[in-house]
Design an enzyme around this catalytic site. Structure first.
Site, PDB file in Angstrom:
ATOM      1  CB  CYS A  42       4.099  -5.351  10.618  1.00 11.03           C
ATOM      2  SG  CYS A  42       4.382  -3.564  10.796  1.00 11.03           S
ATOM      3  CG  ASP A  44      -0.325  -1.840  11.208  1.00  7.87           C
ATOM      4  OD1 ASP A  44      -1.453  -1.906  11.746  1.00  7.87           O
ATOM      5  OD2 ASP A  44      -0.062  -1.042  10.304  1.00  7.87           O
ATOM      6  CB  CYS A 101       3.637  -2.072   5.759  1.00  6.15           C
ATOM      7  SG  CYS A 101       4.837  -2.186   7.107  1.00  6.15           S
TER       8      CYS A 101
HETATM    9 CO    CO Z   1       3.601  -2.621   8.966  1.00  9.15          CO
END
Ligand code: CO
Length: 201
Positions: A42, A44, A101
């Protein structure tokens, strides 16, 4: 002094610390890359592939997007997989989801956010595939399980991608992993045994 000067200063500190340990490090890396792993994770900011695996530059080829998706018609991720498998000859492709997430939370919420909705529709497809299990869970347990199931489904999508099928067909060693990362303690966890050959279907 511009706002970002501290980043350039930190860069010089980092270069100095790396070369103090190994003065040929950058010289060697400039000749070629030979990573064994492709990381699909991800975007992130709390899930930095190299750092959390304790790996150095040159050790891992990385693709990141919102919610660590491998979408069949996404030429970005497919190109990365193709290059990693056919030219870099990585031995492992790791799809790593993570708890908390934002992409998964967004898909579960049913809210509209804008252009990212089209992307998150693929996470909603995973909700549809596992509706019975997910409906039996609530709140954080449901969200956490969807983070896990999403990583498992994206790893299956990796297995169905042409570069991976071609590699297995020619007998190339290639292991596909589905992992999850826990932002709250920094730990990685395996979600299933590695997939080492073609899936049925
Ligand atoms: Co994420």
């Amino acid at each position: 002094m511009s706002q970002l000067d501290n980043i350039f200063e930190k860069n010089v500190d980092w270069v100095n610390s790396v070369t103090a340990e190994d003065d040929k490090f950058f010289e060697r890396l400039s000749e070629q890359q030979t990573p064994e792993y492709l990381w699909i994770g991800c975007s992130d900011s709390r899930v930095p592939a190299n750092q959390l695996m304790g790996l150095l530059p040159g050790d891992v080829f990385v693709h990141r997007n919102v919610a660590n998706m491998v979408v069949h018609a996404d030429f970005n991720s497919l190109s990365v997989i193709h290059y990693a498998v056919e030219y870099l000859k990585v031995k492992h492709i790791i799809v790593c989801g993570h708890y908390l997430c934002g992409g998964v939370q967004g898909a579960l919420s049913g809210d509209r956010f804008g252009i990212v909705d089209s992307w998150l529709q693929h996470v909603k497809d995973v909700i549809g595939l596992h509706k019975v299990e997910l409906d039996s869970l609530e709140d954080r347990a449901k969200e956490d399980r969807l983070c896990e199931l999403n990583a498992i489904e994206q790893a299956a999508n990796v297995c169905q991608s042409p570069p991976v099928k071609d590699a297995w067909e020619r007998g190339q060693e290639l292991n596909i992993h589905a992992w999850i990362y826990d932002i709250s303690d920094g730990k990685l966890k395996k979600l299933q045994e590695p997939i080492t050959g073609p899936l049925e279907s």
